[in-house]
Motif scaffolding. Structure first.
Motif, PDB file in Angstrom:
ATOM      1  N   ASN A 156      -2.843   7.461   0.029  1.00 25.06           N
ATOM      2  CA  ASN A 156      -2.375   7.025   1.352  1.00 25.06           C
ATOM      3  C   ASN A 156      -2.372   7.911   2.635  1.00 25.06           C
ATOM      4  O   ASN A 156      -2.546   7.365   3.704  1.00 25.06           O
ATOM      5  CB  ASN A 156      -0.872   6.490   1.154  1.00 25.06           C
ATOM      6  CG  ASN A 156      -0.796   5.318   0.168  1.00 25.06           C
ATOM      7  OD1 ASN A 156      -1.812   4.449   0.150  1.00 25.06           O
ATOM      8  ND2 ASN A 156       0.544   4.915  -0.422  1.00 25.06           N
ATOM      9  N   THR A 167       4.421   8.067   5.746  1.00 24.48           N
ATOM     10  CA  THR A 167       3.702   8.191   4.345  1.00 24.48           C
ATOM     11  C   THR A 167       4.678   8.689   3.357  1.00 24.48           C
ATOM     12  O   THR A 167       5.054   8.796   2.070  1.00 24.48           O
ATOM     13  CB  THR A 167       2.304   8.563   4.218  1.00 24.48           C
ATOM     14  OG1 THR A 167       1.679   7.733   5.393  1.00 24.48           O
ATOM     15  CG2 THR A 167       1.912   8.546   2.991  1.00 24.48           C
ATOM     16  N   GLU A 196       4.163   3.934  -2.951  1.00 28.24           N
ATOM     17  CA  GLU A 196       3.328   4.536  -3.905  1.00 28.24           C
ATOM     18  C   GLU A 196       3.894   5.659  -4.589  1.00 28.24           C
ATOM     19  O   GLU A 196       4.337   6.614  -3.950  1.00 28.24           O
ATOM     20  CB  GLU A 196       1.912   4.811  -3.750  1.00 28.24           C
ATOM     21  CG  GLU A 196       0.930   5.585  -4.564  1.00 28.24           C
ATOM     22  CD  GLU A 196       0.728   4.671  -5.543  1.00 28.24           C
ATOM     23  OE1 GLU A 196       1.298   4.988  -6.833  1.00 28.24           O
ATOM     24  OE2 GLU A 196       0.341   3.626  -5.508  1.00 28.24           O
ATOM     25  N   ILE A 229       0.829  -1.286  -0.152  1.00 32.92           N
ATOM     26  CA  ILE A 229      -0.028   0.017   0.151  1.00 32.92           C
ATOM     27  C   ILE A 229       0.875   1.300  -0.066  1.00 32.92           C
ATOM     28  O   ILE A 229       0.633   2.272  -0.633  1.00 32.92           O
ATOM     29  CB  ILE A 229      -1.055  -0.012   1.084  1.00 32.92           C
ATOM     30  CG1 ILE A 229      -1.894  -1.212   1.020  1.00 32.92           C
ATOM     31  CG2 ILE A 229      -1.817   1.262   1.244  1.00 32.92           C
ATOM     32  CD1 ILE A 229      -2.626  -1.118   2.616  1.00 32.92           C
ATOM     33  N   SER A 243       3.034   7.604  -7.405  1.00 30.25           N
ATOM     34  CA  SER A 243       2.172   8.511  -7.979  1.00 30.25           C
ATOM     35  C   SER A 243       1.442   9.723  -6.877  1.00 30.25           C
ATOM     36  O   SER A 243       1.497   9.107  -5.672  1.00 30.25           O
ATOM     37  CB  SER A 243       1.084   7.951  -8.880  1.00 30.25           C
ATOM     38  OG  SER A 243       0.076   7.292  -7.736  1.00 30.25           O
ATOM     39  N   PHE A 247       6.705   7.852  -0.112  1.00 26.47           N
ATOM     40  CA  PHE A 247       6.419   8.336  -1.310  1.00 26.47           C
ATOM     41  C   PHE A 247       7.869   8.810  -1.814  1.00 26.47           C
ATOM     42  O   PHE A 247       8.179   8.526  -3.149  1.00 26.47           O
ATOM     43  CB  PHE A 247       5.488   9.443  -1.313  1.00 26.47           C
ATOM     44  CG  PHE A 247       5.598  10.343  -2.444  1.00 26.47           C
ATOM     45  CD1 PHE A 247       4.804   9.627  -3.515  1.00 26.47           C
ATOM     46  CD2 PHE A 247       5.670  11.727  -2.409  1.00 26.47           C
ATOM     47  CE1 PHE A 247       4.695  10.510  -4.699  1.00 26.47           C
ATOM     48  CE2 PHE A 247       5.628  12.286  -3.487  1.00 26.47           C
ATOM     49  CZ  PHE A 247       4.679  11.902  -4.782  1.00 26.47           C
ATOM     50  N   GLY A 278      -1.798   8.495  -5.708  1.00 26.41           N
ATOM     51  CA  GLY A 278      -1.819   7.319  -4.551  1.00 26.41           C
ATOM     52  C   GLY A 278      -1.164   7.820  -3.278  1.00 26.41           C
ATOM     53  O   GLY A 278      -1.625   7.496  -2.233  1.00 26.41           O
TER      54      GLY A 278
END
Length: 210
Positions: free
Chosen positions: A66, A153, A57, A54, A59, A157, A62
């Motif tokens: 998230n 997160t 990501e 998950i 993008s 990324f 995305g």
């Protein structure tokens, strides 16, 4: 300013949190508890595989998704449940609020079934509990929880955009000892400033009531 103090305290504590997490991951149970150790490792691997699928990501869409699913929703839901509900319920049975905070923090960490991150997650839970106890405002621990999840997160990324793996994201990098000392000192300072700000508010409320 209370939001700023929380953000800065969590930022300052990150190096120590990483060190504690690394130490937690290296813990081994005695040989007669090998079956428990294997179960814990399997649970950790399954949780890691789920998160990896998950969080890594690359993008923008995305990443924003998230932030909502992995940071905002858990921050609101878990803080309302553990601090907003459970901490108040346990507080009716136990008069010492600090004992209540640590009991709820242990439950908060255990329920994630990620035992090799148990101690840092328990410390976070206790920190959120103190935020709620001192401020009497559930929004503040929700904000702290969001900052914690959002930082992971954002880092995922960043790593995904550069083609790096989930393993590289979680790899431990030892820092100089003075970084850990400075982090601890600044964490204490910002937590103390937060505590002082809540006491001023509470004193003002008592004066208005009088």
């Amino acid at each position: 300013m209370q939001f700023v103090y929380i953000f800065l305290a969590m930022l300052a504590f990150m190096p120590l949190m990483s060190l504690i997490g690394h130490w937690n991951e290296s813990l081994q149970l005695p040989d007669n508890m090998k079956s428990v150790q294997l179960w814990m490792e399997r649970s950790e691997q399954e949780a890691g595989d789920l998160i990896q699928g998950i969080i890594m990501e690359a993008s923008l869409a995305g990443f924003l998704f998230n932030l909502i699913v992995l940071a905002l929703v858990p921050a609101i839901g878990e803080e309302l449940l553990f601090r907003g509900v459970l901490q108040n319920i346990v507080g009716r049975w136990i008069s010492n609020p600090y004992v209540v905070i640590w009991i709820v923090a242990i439950v908060f960490s255990a329920i994630h079934l990620q035992f090799f991150g148990f101690i840092p997650r328990m410390l976070l839970g206790a920190f959120f509990g103190y935020l709620y106890l001192w401020s009497k405002n559930i929004i503040l621990p929700i904000f702290g929880h969001f900052v914690n999840n959002a930082s992971a997160t954002v880092m995922a990324f960043y790593y995904a955009k550069r083609g790096k793996s989930y393993g590289e994201l979680n790899a431990f990098e030892a820092q100089s000892w003075w970084i850990y000392i400075a982090g601890l000192v600044f964490t204490v300072i910002f937590v103390f400033l937060f505590y002082q700000s809540t006491q001023k508010e509470n004193h003002g409320e008592r004066l208005e009531e009088n």
